[in-house]
Write a protein that holds these residues in place. Structure first.
Motif, mmCIF file in Angstrom:
data_model
loop_
_atom_site.group_PDB
_atom_site.id
_atom_site.type_symbol
_atom_site.label_atom_id
_atom_site.label_comp_id
_atom_site.label_asym_id
_atom_site.label_seq_id
_atom_site.Cartn_x
_atom_site.Cartn_y
_atom_site.Cartn_z
ATOM 1 N N LEU A 146 12.986 23.296 34.983
ATOM 2 C CA LEU A 146 11.915 23.981 34.261
ATOM 3 C C LEU A 146 12.407 25.209 33.514
ATOM 4 N N LEU A 147 13.550 25.740 33.947
ATOM 5 C CA LEU A 147 14.068 26.981 33.376
ATOM 6 C C LEU A 147 15.314 26.756 32.527
ATOM 7 N N ALA A 148 15.484 27.611 31.536
ATOM 8 C CA ALA A 148 16.722 27.685 30.761
ATOM 9 C C ALA A 148 17.167 29.148 30.767
ATOM 10 N N LYS A 149 18.427 29.363 30.403
ATOM 11 C CA LYS A 149 18.990 30.717 30.489
ATOM 12 C C LYS A 149 19.708 31.086 29.195
ATOM 13 N N LYS A 150 19.442 32.317 28.738
ATOM 14 C CA LYS A 150 20.180 32.864 27.600
ATOM 15 C C LYS A 150 21.583 33.233 28.068
ATOM 16 N N HIS A 151 22.542 33.177 27.161
ATOM 17 C CA HIS A 151 23.910 33.526 27.539
ATOM 18 C C HIS A 151 24.014 35.033 27.766
ATOM 19 N N SER A 152 24.726 35.425 28.816
ATOM 20 C CA SER A 152 24.918 36.834 29.135
ATOM 21 C C SER A 152 26.241 36.999 29.866
ATOM 22 N N LEU A 164 20.979 44.880 39.250
ATOM 23 C CA LEU A 164 19.580 45.188 39.527
ATOM 24 C C LEU A 164 18.808 45.546 38.261
ATOM 25 N N GLU A 165 19.530 46.035 37.244
ATOM 26 C CA GLU A 165 18.873 46.442 35.999
ATOM 27 C C GLU A 165 18.994 45.392 34.899
ATOM 28 N N THR A 166 19.447 44.197 35.248
ATOM 29 C CA THR A 166 19.610 43.135 34.265
ATOM 30 C C THR A 166 18.282 42.793 33.589
ATOM 31 N N GLU A 167 18.327 42.672 32.254
ATOM 32 C CA GLU A 167 17.135 42.293 31.510
ATOM 33 C C GLU A 167 16.868 40.795 31.668
ATOM 34 N N GLN A 168 15.648 40.404 31.353
ATOM 35 C CA GLN A 168 15.247 39.008 31.532
ATOM 36 C C GLN A 168 16.119 38.063 30.699
ATOM 37 N N VAL A 169 16.701 37.073 31.359
ATOM 38 C CA VAL A 169 17.552 36.088 30.674
ATOM 39 C C VAL A 169 17.000 34.672 30.791
ATOM 40 N N PHE A 170 15.942 34.495 31.589
ATOM 41 C CA PHE A 170 15.385 33.170 31.807
ATOM 42 C C PHE A 170 14.109 32.963 31.003
ATOM 43 N N TYR A 171 13.867 31.721 30.631
ATOM 44 C CA TYR A 171 12.603 31.351 29.999
ATOM 45 C C TYR A 171 12.236 29.936 30.432
ATOM 46 N N VAL A 172 10.948 29.652 30.409
ATOM 47 C CA VAL A 172 10.475 28.341 30.836
ATOM 48 C C VAL A 172 10.736 27.340 29.717
ATOM 49 N N ASP A 173 11.454 26.272 30.064
ATOM 50 C CA ASP A 173 11.905 25.305 29.066
ATOM 51 C C ASP A 173 11.129 23.997 29.118
ATOM 52 N N GLU A 174 10.328 23.813 30.162
ATOM 53 C CA GLU A 174 9.566 22.578 30.334
ATOM 54 C C GLU A 174 8.124 22.924 30.681
ATOM 55 N N GLU A 175 7.232 21.957 30.509
ATOM 56 C CA GLU A 175 5.835 22.143 30.863
ATOM 57 C C GLU A 175 5.701 22.329 32.370
ATOM 58 N N ILE A 176 5.073 23.427 32.789
ATOM 59 C CA ILE A 176 4.929 23.727 34.210
ATOM 60 C C ILE A 176 3.963 22.775 34.905
ATOM 61 N N GLY A 177 2.856 22.478 34.240
ATOM 62 C CA GLY A 177 1.835 21.638 34.880
ATOM 63 C C GLY A 177 0.842 22.503 35.629
ATOM 64 N N SER A 178 0.430 22.073 36.800
ATOM 65 C CA SER A 178 -0.590 22.764 37.578
ATOM 66 C C SER A 178 -0.162 24.176 37.950
ATOM 67 N N SER A 179 -1.085 25.133 37.789
ATOM 68 C CA SER A 179 -0.803 26.510 38.188
ATOM 69 C C SER A 179 -0.749 26.650 39.709
ATOM 70 N N GLU A 180 -1.198 25.613 40.418
ATOM 71 C CA GLU A 180 -1.170 25.635 41.874
ATOM 72 C C GLU A 180 0.195 25.198 42.423
ATOM 73 N N LYS A 181 1.085 24.819 41.521
ATOM 74 C CA LYS A 181 2.404 24.326 41.936
ATOM 75 C C LYS A 181 3.198 25.416 42.661
ATOM 76 N N GLU A 182 3.822 25.036 43.774
ATOM 77 C CA GLU A 182 4.722 25.943 44.489
ATOM 78 C C GLU A 182 6.158 25.490 44.249
ATOM 79 N N ILE A 183 7.017 26.451 43.996
ATOM 80 C CA ILE A 183 8.387 26.139 43.588
ATOM 81 C C ILE A 183 9.397 26.782 44.522
ATOM 82 N N ILE A 184 10.470 26.047 44.801
ATOM 83 C CA ILE A 184 11.634 26.606 45.499
ATOM 84 C C ILE A 184 12.791 26.639 44.515
ATOM 85 N N LEU A 185 13.238 27.833 44.182
ATOM 86 C CA LEU A 185 14.428 27.991 43.358
ATOM 87 C C LEU A 185 15.662 27.713 44.207
#
Length: 218
Positions: A146-152, A164-185
């Motif tokens: 579901l996620l993609a990453k910018k190069h850093s 700890l101060e790293t700026e956001q490098v991830f973005y959602v690359d696929e349709e998440i679907g239900s907002s009730e979905k629970e995810i394990i990274l």
């Protein structure tokens, strides 16, 4: 005779091995190499898996977390560092299979969507594979990218404060679907937790209700 995937010495199979929890149906490692991985045992911090008598250790208290909880399996000791050097940086792809039994056991008890931490396309070309999806593939575990990453810059080259101060490098690359979905990274190593927290932030901002994580090492 089967040879150990790590030290390449012949593996003597024995029903009396006390560390049978680590081994898959097909023995992949000798007892000496199995013993090199130190399993984390409680009580552990609910966020970083550091030894702690409190729910959250002192390092995690007061930090803002989008991640709900984390579980790590093994201590990132010198043996584990050598393992990661061979697997992640020297491209010994096949040794990613050695954690398959423990991962299957963990995810069977946590029937939620597995989302591997991605690497950037540049990093994937450098290494030839993404270590997180490689481990999951060799464990025959279903996951959703579901996620993609910018190069850093590599996390290993940053100080603790910089991580700890790293700026956001991830973005959602696929349709998440239900907002009730629970995810394990899923990731290989928990260091400061910054990577997992940024990934959890991207998912929650896209509507995911709960995000926890599992890492091999801490």
């Amino acid at each position: 005779m089967i040879n150990c995937l790590l030290c390449l010495q012949p593996v003597k199979q024995s029903a009396s091995w006390e560390l049978s929890w680590f081994l898959s149906e097909e023995v992949l490692c000798c007892s000496d190499c199995v013993a090199g991985f130190e399993k984390l045992t409680g009580p552990l911090c609910n966020m970083c898996s550091r030894e702690s008598s409190d729910e959250f250790c002192k390092d995690c208290q007061g930090r803002e977390f989008f991640l709900d909880s984390n579980r790590s399996l093994y201590q990132y000791n010198d043996f584990a560092k050598e393992y990661m050097k061979k697997f992640k940086f020297q491209g010994d792809y096949i040794i990613g299979a050695i954690f398959q039994k423990e991962l299957k056991k963990y995810f069977a008890a946590n029937k939620t969507t597995i989302v591997p931490i991605p690497v950037s396309e540049v990093r994937k070309l450098e290494r030839g594979f993404n270590q997180t999806t490689a481990i999951l593939n060799q464990s025959n575990l279903h996951y959703e990218e579901l996620l993609a990453k910018k190069h850093s810059e590599k996390q290993s080259k940053k100080t603790k404060r910089e991580r700890l101060e790293t700026e956001q490098v991830f973005y959602v690359d696929e349709e998440i679907g239900s907002s009730e979905k629970e995810i394990i990274l899923f990731d290989d190593i928990y260091t400061t937790g910054s990577t997992l927290n940024l990934a959890a932030q991207a998912l929650k901002e896209s509507g995911v209700k709960k995000v926890s994580s599992l890492t091999i090492f801490r």
